[in-house]
Design a protein around this motif. Sequence first.
Motif, PDB file in Angstrom:
ATOM      1  N   ALA A 220      -0.023   0.237   8.261  1.00  0.00           N
ATOM      2  CA  ALA A 220      -0.586   0.686   6.990  1.00  0.00           C
ATOM      3  C   ALA A 220      -0.087  -0.192   5.838  1.00  0.00           C
ATOM      4  O   ALA A 220       1.113  -0.437   5.693  1.00  0.00           O
ATOM      5  CB  ALA A 220      -0.212   2.143   6.738  1.00  0.00           C
ATOM      6  N   CYS A 221      -1.033  -0.683   5.026  1.00  0.00           N
ATOM      7  CA  CYS A 221      -0.715  -1.512   3.870  1.00  0.00           C
ATOM      8  C   CYS A 221      -1.999  -1.792   3.109  1.00  0.00           C
ATOM      9  O   CYS A 221      -3.095  -1.419   3.551  1.00  0.00           O
ATOM     10  CB  CYS A 221      -0.040  -2.819   4.285  1.00  0.00           C
ATOM     11  N   ASP A 222      -1.862  -2.485   1.999  1.00  0.00           N
ATOM     12  CA  ASP A 222      -3.052  -2.897   1.254  1.00  0.00           C
ATOM     13  C   ASP A 222      -3.640  -4.195   1.813  1.00  0.00           C
ATOM     14  O   ASP A 222      -4.852  -4.310   1.974  1.00  0.00           O
ATOM     15  CB  ASP A 222      -2.705  -3.069  -0.227  1.00  0.00           C
TER      16      ASP A 222
ATOM     17  N   ALA B 157       1.187 -11.188  -3.512  1.00  0.00           N
ATOM     18  CA  ALA B 157       2.152 -10.112  -3.314  1.00  0.00           C
ATOM     19  C   ALA B 157       3.102 -10.004  -4.498  1.00  0.00           C
ATOM     20  O   ALA B 157       3.409  -8.903  -4.975  1.00  0.00           O
ATOM     21  CB  ALA B 157       2.929 -10.338  -2.020  1.00  0.00           C
ATOM     22  N   ALA B 158       3.558 -11.148  -4.987  1.00  0.00           N
ATOM     23  CA  ALA B 158       4.452 -11.140  -6.145  1.00  0.00           C
ATOM     24  C   ALA B 158       3.740 -10.651  -7.398  1.00  0.00           C
ATOM     25  O   ALA B 158       4.357 -10.009  -8.266  1.00  0.00           O
ATOM     26  CB  ALA B 158       5.018 -12.540  -6.365  1.00  0.00           C
ATOM     27  N   ALA B 159       2.439 -10.938  -7.496  1.00  0.00           N
ATOM     28  CA  ALA B 159       1.678 -10.538  -8.679  1.00  0.00           C
ATOM     29  C   ALA B 159       1.300  -9.063  -8.669  1.00  0.00           C
ATOM     30  O   ALA B 159       0.944  -8.505  -9.711  1.00  0.00           O
ATOM     31  CB  ALA B 159       0.414 -11.388  -8.779  1.00  0.00           C
TER      32      ALA B 159
ATOM     33  N   MET C 119      -7.917  -7.871  -4.543  1.00  0.00           N
ATOM     34  CA  MET C 119      -7.159  -6.675  -4.186  1.00  0.00           C
ATOM     35  C   MET C 119      -7.100  -5.680  -5.336  1.00  0.00           C
ATOM     36  O   MET C 119      -7.145  -4.465  -5.124  1.00  0.00           O
ATOM     37  CB  MET C 119      -5.743  -7.060  -3.750  1.00  0.00           C
ATOM     38  N   ALA C 120      -7.012  -6.169  -6.572  1.00  0.00           N
ATOM     39  CA  ALA C 120      -6.954  -5.273  -7.719  1.00  0.00           C
ATOM     40  C   ALA C 120      -8.251  -4.490  -7.890  1.00  0.00           C
ATOM     41  O   ALA C 120      -8.238  -3.347  -8.368  1.00  0.00           O
ATOM     42  CB  ALA C 120      -6.635  -6.066  -8.984  1.00  0.00           C
TER      43      ALA C 120
ATOM     44  N   GLU D 204       3.113  -3.344  -7.035  1.00  0.00           N
ATOM     45  CA  GLU D 204       2.831  -1.950  -6.707  1.00  0.00           C
ATOM     46  C   GLU D 204       2.041  -1.805  -5.419  1.00  0.00           C
ATOM     47  O   GLU D 204       1.872  -0.687  -4.897  1.00  0.00           O
ATOM     48  CB  GLU D 204       2.058  -1.292  -7.853  1.00  0.00           C
ATOM     49  N   ARG D 205       1.533  -2.921  -4.864  1.00  0.00           N
ATOM     50  CA  ARG D 205       0.761  -2.903  -3.626  1.00  0.00           C
ATOM     51  C   ARG D 205       1.661  -3.279  -2.451  1.00  0.00           C
ATOM     52  O   ARG D 205       2.669  -3.974  -2.612  1.00  0.00           O
ATOM     53  CB  ARG D 205      -0.421  -3.872  -3.707  1.00  0.00           C
TER      54      ARG D 205
END
Length: 362
Positions: A185-187, A210-212, A315-316, A215-216
């Motif tokens: 489970a992950c984004d 990932a760094a940006a 992703m956002a 929260e994900r």
Amino acid sequence: MKIAFYGSSLLSSYWNGAATYYRGILSAMAKRGYEITFYEPDAFGRQQNRDIDPPEWVRSVVYDADEASLRRVLAEAADADIVVKANGVGVFDKELLEGVIAQARPDAIKIYWDVDAAATLDEMREDADHPVRKALPHLDMVLTYGGGPPVIGDYEGFGAKQCVPIYNALDPATHHPVPPEPAFACDLAFLANRLPDREARVEEFFLRPAAALPERSFLIGGNGWHDKGMPANVRDIGHVGTRQHNAFNCTPKAVLNVARDSMARIGFSPATRVFEAAGAAACLITDAWEGIELFLKPDEEVLVARDGQDVAEHMANLTEGRARAIGQAALARVLAEHTYELRGVEVDEVLRAARAKSQVTA
């Protein structure tokens, strides 16, 4: 027709990304009546990390990585109608290529099957004595698992009599939707071994997003990442066996594909995992490379990213509903146009044409 195929490994995907490609193509050919023997060395811990037992559709020969065993398996090339040397076996590659040419019957079809053509061509440009360059006049054809017109032109420019891309594809019996597993489970998830000619692109397309997006949650699988510095929201789970690929692809909101440097530069080289992810109805984000639209339609069947910022923006903005719609559209496309059954038809046509040509000129 009998095929003697000398490759890295059919039985193990451990440090061997070509395994699922071999399985898909060769099982499809076996269904079309080919009798296949696959020769693989006991090397790099692959036999200790098998994904499958020897399948019923192939005669599997595992040989010790020594010269006596090499001579023994090369002698069997004389029994085959078609002799194949794949690139990247990892041990005795030069000797295997020279040996299959020397041991094959005069009427046998001799093939170099390149699953990393862009990298091989780069090596050939740098080395006039490269074993493949020297072997091309003695081979009937080169098959590749990607590269499109650029690779065809380059290989024929080096003297290949024929170069035919046989692209990766989907085996729907192996890769398909399954229930999610909490462990994955992950984004956004990414699966690939750590290799020098991919690492910078992984940093850009995976670690930068990932760094940006602290929260994900991000998940990375594959060999070699254990000592790589990563943001705190990235979880490294190590090697993921092929039995777990469906759950790995089905569980996250999206999965990422990152091409190696040479494949991204040439294009027309979808990785096996592109089709595995689509077959599992995953929402796939891929780095941009020429020819992607031949396999999946951008924005409808796949999301394409030019850099890490694009990945972060995808992703956002990605909702669960849109992710599901993209995954279902991708699944429908690959089932219709990109299965190994269809690739098997392509290989069969190429080989039968070569056989007919050789009988006419004999």
